[in-house]
Scaffold this motif. Structure first.
Motif, PDB file in Angstrom:
ATOM      1  N   ARG A 152      47.920  43.693  37.892  1.00  0.00           N
ATOM      2  CA  ARG A 152      48.005  42.654  36.916  1.00  0.00           C
ATOM      3  C   ARG A 152      47.291  41.290  37.052  1.00  0.00           C
ATOM      4  O   ARG A 152      46.537  40.813  36.216  1.00  0.00           O
ATOM      5  N   LEU A 155      43.657  42.358  36.518  1.00  0.00           N
ATOM      6  CA  LEU A 155      43.499  42.625  34.924  1.00  0.00           C
ATOM      7  C   LEU A 155      43.393  40.924  34.197  1.00  0.00           C
ATOM      8  O   LEU A 155      42.345  40.718  33.726  1.00  0.00           O
ATOM      9  N   ILE A 156      44.556  39.950  34.729  1.00  0.00           N
ATOM     10  CA  ILE A 156      44.183  38.711  34.177  1.00  0.00           C
ATOM     11  C   ILE A 156      42.999  38.108  34.789  1.00  0.00           C
ATOM     12  O   ILE A 156      42.283  37.336  33.853  1.00  0.00           O
ATOM     13  N   LYS A 157      42.790  38.269  36.275  1.00  0.00           N
ATOM     14  CA  LYS A 157      41.314  37.456  36.570  1.00  0.00           C
ATOM     15  C   LYS A 157      40.028  38.085  35.734  1.00  0.00           C
ATOM     16  O   LYS A 157      39.354  37.397  35.245  1.00  0.00           O
ATOM     17  N   MET A 159      40.069  39.529  32.717  1.00  0.00           N
ATOM     18  CA  MET A 159      40.411  39.032  31.356  1.00  0.00           C
ATOM     19  C   MET A 159      39.757  37.448  31.206  1.00  0.00           C
ATOM     20  O   MET A 159      38.944  37.054  30.261  1.00  0.00           O
ATOM     21  N   LEU A 160      40.131  36.530  32.339  1.00  0.00           N
ATOM     22  CA  LEU A 160      39.609  35.343  32.179  1.00  0.00           C
ATOM     23  C   LEU A 160      38.309  35.027  32.483  1.00  0.00           C
ATOM     24  O   LEU A 160      37.678  34.079  31.910  1.00  0.00           O
ATOM     25  N   GLU A 163      35.419  37.787  29.629  1.00  0.00           N
ATOM     26  CA  GLU A 163      35.988  38.001  28.126  1.00  0.00           C
ATOM     27  C   GLU A 163      35.397  39.223  27.489  1.00  0.00           C
ATOM     28  O   GLU A 163      36.072  40.022  27.094  1.00  0.00           O
ATOM     29  N   PHE A 166      35.500  42.815  29.241  1.00  0.00           N
ATOM     30  CA  PHE A 166      36.694  42.987  29.712  1.00  0.00           C
ATOM     31  C   PHE A 166      37.373  44.452  29.200  1.00  0.00           C
ATOM     32  O   PHE A 166      37.375  44.624  28.150  1.00  0.00           O
ATOM     33  N   PRO A 168      40.520  46.675  30.383  1.00  0.00           N
ATOM     34  CA  PRO A 168      41.710  47.124  31.237  1.00  0.00           C
ATOM     35  C   PRO A 168      41.666  48.744  31.956  1.00  0.00           C
ATOM     36  O   PRO A 168      41.939  48.742  33.060  1.00  0.00           O
ATOM     37  N   ARG A 172      41.893  49.165  36.171  1.00  0.00           N
ATOM     38  CA  ARG A 172      42.648  50.247  36.482  1.00  0.00           C
ATOM     39  C   ARG A 172      42.178  51.233  37.437  1.00  0.00           C
ATOM     40  O   ARG A 172      42.670  51.448  38.353  1.00  0.00           O
TER      41      ARG A 172
END
Lengths: 295, 54
Positions: A152, A155-157, A159-160, A163, A166, A168, A172
């Protein structure tokens, strides 16, 4: 008052490990000691200062503390990418024996944070005669969930920071399909990942005989169910301490709440055992015979 | 997220907090910039997850 003496030591074993002993001022009347079992990767870095502060605090309460680096981490020799949890478990046991033998600790506890909490728990079960009590700060109870949290973060890194690109599934795939796996910026092998994934503290047998304190650190007033279940399983106590999760923070953290709550529990334990005149599990002399290095 | 100066550490805690508080479980596919771009979007997402998981 000046600070109690600290000493750099080499802990003997298959691979000598780098450690720091936080001695008590004068002779510790109770010969109590606590071995710190570090968390992993970024959590170790963020928690470092708080653990130093904790060791300095506990040694003023007549508890000798030993902090050390698992092989392949910090100042200990070895290759990080070759590390396994089994080897780190061996390192904990070697450091615990060192405390008994070289530091003459009679009543020994393990203090483990996050992954170090899981390892401390496993070490206590592996050699019950060596460990008298456990302090587990926000231990990793379930390895799968710990890895999931790491995914997670990635994923967040992603995503930010990216963008538009990105994806997922791609993040993964990097986590689960590579032979060398990026654990928050640290390379670990598929074997190490499997070992972490296999951690299941609630699956341990109910037979650790020593007192245990399980501490959940965060915004909660009561410990969440898994922490309570772990404490019940180990016959210990679970508490929640309202404090920032310092292992996930960069910046100034006040470490007092968790240190003071732990010290309170330790003081109760010391008083209760002094009253009962509890004998240490292993006579230091006997242990010295047992682990005398081969010549 | 920029309005509230949310970085990756903060967002991770928000995700963990949402799961604990609302008893939902986020899947990998739930992570999208749009979902976490505003408080209203997060609220709508939580409502949707709760109804799906009930």
């Amino acid at each position: 008052m000046s600070q109690a003496p600290e000493e750099i030591v080499l802990i003997p074993g298959p691979m000598p490990l780098h450690g720091i002993v936080h001695h008590c001022r004068g002779i510790a009347p109770l010969a109590w000691g606590m071995l710190f079992c570090d968390p992993f990767a970024e959590e170790k870095k963020c928690a470092h200062r708080v653990l130093v502060e904790a060791a300095r605090y506990f040694c003023t309460a007549d508890i000798i503390c030993l902090r050390f680096d698992y092989r392949g981490t910090g100042d200990s020799p070895g290759d990080f990418a070759e590390a396994t949890l089994e080897l780190w478990l061996e390192d904990i046991l070697a450091a615990a024996r060192f405390m008994r033998q070289a530091l003459h600790v009679q009543t020994l506890g393990l203090l483990g944070l996050r992954l170090g909490g899981a390892l401390a728990c496993q070490a206590a079960f592996a050699e019950k005669e060596l460990v008298d009590f456990l302090v587990l700060w926000e231990p990793v109870i379930e390895g799968k969930q710990y890895l999931q949290q790491n995914l997670r973060r990635s994923l967040i890194k992603a995503m930010l920071t990216d963008e538009k690109k990105f994806n997922p599934e791609r993040v993964r795939a990097v986590h689960y399909e590579m032979e060398i796996y990026d654990f928050d910026g640290y390379p670990i092998t598929a074997e190490m990942r499997r070992q972490i994934e296999a951690i299941d503290l609630l699956g341990l047998p109910r037979n650790f005989p020593g007192p245990t304190l399980v501490v959940q650190i965060g915004p909660r007033q009561e410990p969440a169910k898994p922490y309570q279940e772990l404490a019940d399983l180990l016959g210990g106590r679970a508490i929640a301490v309202r404090q920032e999760p310092f292992w996930a923070r960069i910046g100034l953290i006040n470490p007092k709440p968790v240190i003071e709550e732990t010290e309170l529990w330790l003081a109760e334990l010391q008083a209760s055992w002094a009253k009962d005149r509890m004998q240490p599990k292993i006579e230091p002399k006997a242990l010295q015979e047992e682990i005398r290095p081969e010549t | 997220m920029e309005t509230y100066n949310i970085d990756s550490v903060n967002l991770f805690e928000i995700v963990v907090g949402l799961e604990e508080e609302f008893e939902i479980t986020l899947q990998d596919a739930d992570f999208s910039v749009e979902t976490f771009s505003t408080v209203a979007n997060i609220a709508a997402f939580v409502e949707q997850k709760r109804s799906e998981e009930q």
